[in-house]
Design a protein around this motif. Sequence first.
Motif, PDB file in Angstrom:
ATOM      1  N   PHE A 161       8.361  -0.891   3.032  1.00 51.76           N
ATOM      2  CA  PHE A 161       7.395  -1.667   3.103  1.00 51.76           C
ATOM      3  C   PHE A 161       6.637  -1.682   4.384  1.00 51.76           C
ATOM      4  O   PHE A 161       5.414  -1.765   4.390  1.00 51.76           O
ATOM      5  CB  PHE A 161       7.856  -3.272   2.823  1.00 51.76           C
ATOM      6  CG  PHE A 161       8.456  -3.379   1.680  1.00 51.76           C
ATOM      7  CD1 PHE A 161       8.125  -3.491   0.291  1.00 51.76           C
ATOM      8  CD2 PHE A 161       9.999  -3.720   1.631  1.00 51.76           C
ATOM      9  CE1 PHE A 161       8.625  -3.640  -0.932  1.00 51.76           C
ATOM     10  CE2 PHE A 161      10.832  -3.964   0.456  1.00 51.76           C
ATOM     11  CZ  PHE A 161       9.907  -3.971  -0.878  1.00 51.76           C
ATOM     12  N   GLY A 209       9.355   3.674  -0.989  1.00 56.39           N
ATOM     13  CA  GLY A 209       8.212   2.322  -0.888  1.00 56.39           C
ATOM     14  C   GLY A 209       8.775   1.594   0.378  1.00 56.39           C
ATOM     15  O   GLY A 209       8.050   0.278   0.200  1.00 56.39           O
ATOM     16  N   GLU A 250       7.239 -10.374   6.681  1.00 55.17           N
ATOM     17  CA  GLU A 250       7.151 -10.168   5.013  1.00 55.17           C
ATOM     18  C   GLU A 250       8.707 -10.183   4.918  1.00 55.17           C
ATOM     19  O   GLU A 250       9.045 -10.814   3.916  1.00 55.17           O
ATOM     20  CB  GLU A 250       6.242  -9.337   4.436  1.00 55.17           C
ATOM     21  CG  GLU A 250       4.839  -9.742   4.645  1.00 55.17           C
ATOM     22  CD  GLU A 250       3.935  -8.534   3.892  1.00 55.17           C
ATOM     23  OE1 GLU A 250       4.621  -7.668   3.387  1.00 55.17           O
ATOM     24  OE2 GLU A 250       2.607  -8.915   3.968  1.00 55.17           O
ATOM     25  N   ALA A 279       4.421  -6.574   7.891  1.00 56.44           N
ATOM     26  CA  ALA A 279       5.414  -6.275   7.234  1.00 56.44           C
ATOM     27  C   ALA A 279       6.721  -6.483   7.572  1.00 56.44           C
ATOM     28  O   ALA A 279       7.475  -6.963   6.792  1.00 56.44           O
ATOM     29  CB  ALA A 279       5.155  -4.727   7.075  1.00 56.44           C
ATOM     30  N   SER A 305       7.892  -7.177  -7.004  1.00 57.74           N
ATOM     31  CA  SER A 305       8.424  -5.795  -7.198  1.00 57.74           C
ATOM     32  C   SER A 305       7.298  -4.972  -7.280  1.00 57.74           C
ATOM     33  O   SER A 305       7.641  -3.715  -7.225  1.00 57.74           O
ATOM     34  CB  SER A 305       9.244  -5.881  -8.712  1.00 57.74           C
ATOM     35  OG  SER A 305       8.277  -6.377  -9.719  1.00 57.74           O
ATOM     36  N   SER A 306       6.256  -5.178  -7.609  1.00 58.95           N
ATOM     37  CA  SER A 306       5.248  -4.253  -7.643  1.00 58.95           C
ATOM     38  C   SER A 306       4.797  -3.533  -6.226  1.00 58.95           C
ATOM     39  O   SER A 306       4.266  -2.504  -6.177  1.00 58.95           O
ATOM     40  CB  SER A 306       3.771  -5.131  -8.090  1.00 58.95           C
ATOM     41  OG  SER A 306       3.470  -6.089  -7.062  1.00 58.95           O
ATOM     42  N   ASP A 307       5.473  -4.196  -5.016  1.00 53.01           N
ATOM     43  CA  ASP A 307       5.410  -3.682  -3.867  1.00 53.01           C
ATOM     44  C   ASP A 307       6.125  -2.312  -3.539  1.00 53.01           C
ATOM     45  O   ASP A 307       5.955  -1.704  -2.661  1.00 53.01           O
ATOM     46  CB  ASP A 307       5.650  -4.836  -2.626  1.00 53.01           C
ATOM     47  CG  ASP A 307       4.371  -5.610  -2.374  1.00 53.01           C
ATOM     48  OD1 ASP A 307       3.285  -5.700  -3.338  1.00 53.01           O
ATOM     49  OD2 ASP A 307       4.235  -6.495  -1.505  1.00 53.01           O
ATOM     50  N   ASN A 367       2.802  -0.358  -5.924  1.00 47.83           N
ATOM     51  CA  ASN A 367       1.598  -0.152  -5.858  1.00 47.83           C
ATOM     52  C   ASN A 367       1.010   0.272  -4.341  1.00 47.83           C
ATOM     53  O   ASN A 367      -0.062   0.981  -4.199  1.00 47.83           O
ATOM     54  CB  ASN A 367       0.935  -1.618  -6.076  1.00 47.83           C
ATOM     55  CG  ASN A 367       0.924  -2.009  -7.555  1.00 47.83           C
ATOM     56  OD1 ASN A 367       1.367  -0.982  -8.284  1.00 47.83           O
ATOM     57  ND2 ASN A 367       0.713  -3.111  -7.759  1.00 47.83           N
ATOM     58  N   PRO A 368       1.504  -0.077  -3.302  1.00 49.20           N
ATOM     59  CA  PRO A 368       1.247   0.369  -1.807  1.00 49.20           C
ATOM     60  C   PRO A 368       1.552   1.831  -1.729  1.00 49.20           C
ATOM     61  O   PRO A 368       0.671   2.596  -1.332  1.00 49.20           O
ATOM     62  CB  PRO A 368       1.978  -0.358  -1.035  1.00 49.20           C
ATOM     63  CG  PRO A 368       2.145  -1.506  -1.579  1.00 49.20           C
ATOM     64  CD  PRO A 368       2.511  -1.296  -3.184  1.00 49.20           C
ATOM     65  N   ILE A 424       8.256 -11.250  -1.883  1.00 50.43           N
ATOM     66  CA  ILE A 424       7.763  -9.695  -2.229  1.00 50.43           C
ATOM     67  C   ILE A 424       7.939  -9.491  -3.632  1.00 50.43           C
ATOM     68  O   ILE A 424       8.786  -9.377  -3.874  1.00 50.43           O
ATOM     69  CB  ILE A 424       8.529  -8.713  -1.230  1.00 50.43           C
ATOM     70  CG1 ILE A 424       8.487  -9.136   0.236  1.00 50.43           C
ATOM     71  CG2 ILE A 424       8.153  -7.401  -1.511  1.00 50.43           C
ATOM     72  CD1 ILE A 424       9.408  -8.211   1.028  1.00 50.43           C
ATOM     73  N   GLN A 449       2.834   0.444   4.899  1.00 50.00           N
ATOM     74  CA  GLN A 449       1.833  -0.566   5.688  1.00 50.00           C
ATOM     75  C   GLN A 449       1.045   0.147   6.755  1.00 50.00           C
ATOM     76  O   GLN A 449      -0.065  -0.048   6.976  1.00 50.00           O
ATOM     77  CB  GLN A 449       1.892  -1.893   5.526  1.00 50.00           C
ATOM     78  CG  GLN A 449       2.268  -2.512   4.399  1.00 50.00           C
ATOM     79  CD  GLN A 449       1.364  -2.775   3.522  1.00 50.00           C
ATOM     80  OE1 GLN A 449       0.145  -2.823   3.776  1.00 50.00           O
ATOM     81  NE2 GLN A 449       1.346  -2.648   2.219  1.00 50.00           N
TER      82      GLN A 449
END
Length: 383
Positions: free
Chosen positions: A272, A270, A41, A38, A50-52, A55-56, A48, A276
């Motif tokens: 990242f 969110g 990333e 992560a 926008s859904s990240d 969704n995670p 990356i 994760q």
Amino acid sequence: MSLTNQKHLFDLPEDVTYLNIASLSPSFKSIEEAGLRAVKEKSRPYLIPSSDFFNPVTELKKLFAQLINVNDYNRIANIPSVSYGLATIAHNISLKENSEIVLIEEQFPSNYYVWEKLAKKYNAKLKIVQQEINGKLWNEAILNAINVNTGLIALGNIHWANGTIFDLKAIRKKTRQHDALLIIDGSQSIGALPFSVKEIQPDAMVCAGYKWLFGPYGCGYAYFGSYFDNGNPIEENWANRLGSENLTNLTNYESNYKALANRYSVGEHGSFIYIQMQIAAITQLLKWKASDIQDYCHKITVSSVNQLKKAGCEIEEDTYRAKHLFGIKLPESVNKKALKEKLTREKIFVSFRGDYIRISCHLYNTEAHFEKLTKCILSEIEI
């Protein structure tokens, strides 16, 4: 199938005896790898999607909901700390004047200050249930403290310093009789001790992520029951509003929150990297059963516990304490400073909390670790 030692999943040195997960957990190797992926990333932010942002987070909520036996993951909020979760809970509670907030003696500070403030707000009273000589009597005293005047009771599944188990099922039954709220701090139990929201049915539950959930420091989770379905968060962040997944439409301001507990998640939940890492951690936890973790911890500690009791140490009886976390109360003659120095030299890591040495262990520990600890303690008792 009973669990065996899982040290191969961790990167702990052979000469270290780590018995302090109740303060801060080590990472699985898979958690470390997830975090590093992560971090890398973030060096390419244009890759990356926008859904990240969403969704995670949903994946993680589903995993945590499974861990605590909740059907609807929308009842889970991402929080940065237990204090944040408790502040959110208290922000949405109304009490009658002169009603009582029941707490236990020597509760962790985050689970005291918030209720002291709420009591002042409504001119309510704090009712502290003093620790008894054993867990059986302490649980009886807690039940006796709940009456027609009780507005809420807030406590952990176990005592954070000595591991005494509180009978949440009986406490929930008594609170229902008096229409009182039950707020649980699961930070020292969720992930290592069996717990089911379906069985206990608390009004809310908060849990730090960096202890028995093996997540990074700065993440946590909260469950909100129906009492809080239409409450107000303590901050207004864009991601908790209905339809926020559509980033092109964010300035068409939305007055409605997302359903249920989603309104209470902290801003930037969110994250990242954190998300994760915690997904990797809970994925592994779900491969184990909390009851099997208890059995393993009992197996590697039972001999040491018996030796220490015979030497004059006080440890709660097995029936009324957790096996993954428990307190050792030393004889008054023991020089604690000398013992701390000896433990440091031997690379044995524990916590001193009040009158107790708090011992907290997991699947990376062995009976040999406890033999080493016991030898150090007995040497100071015999001096």
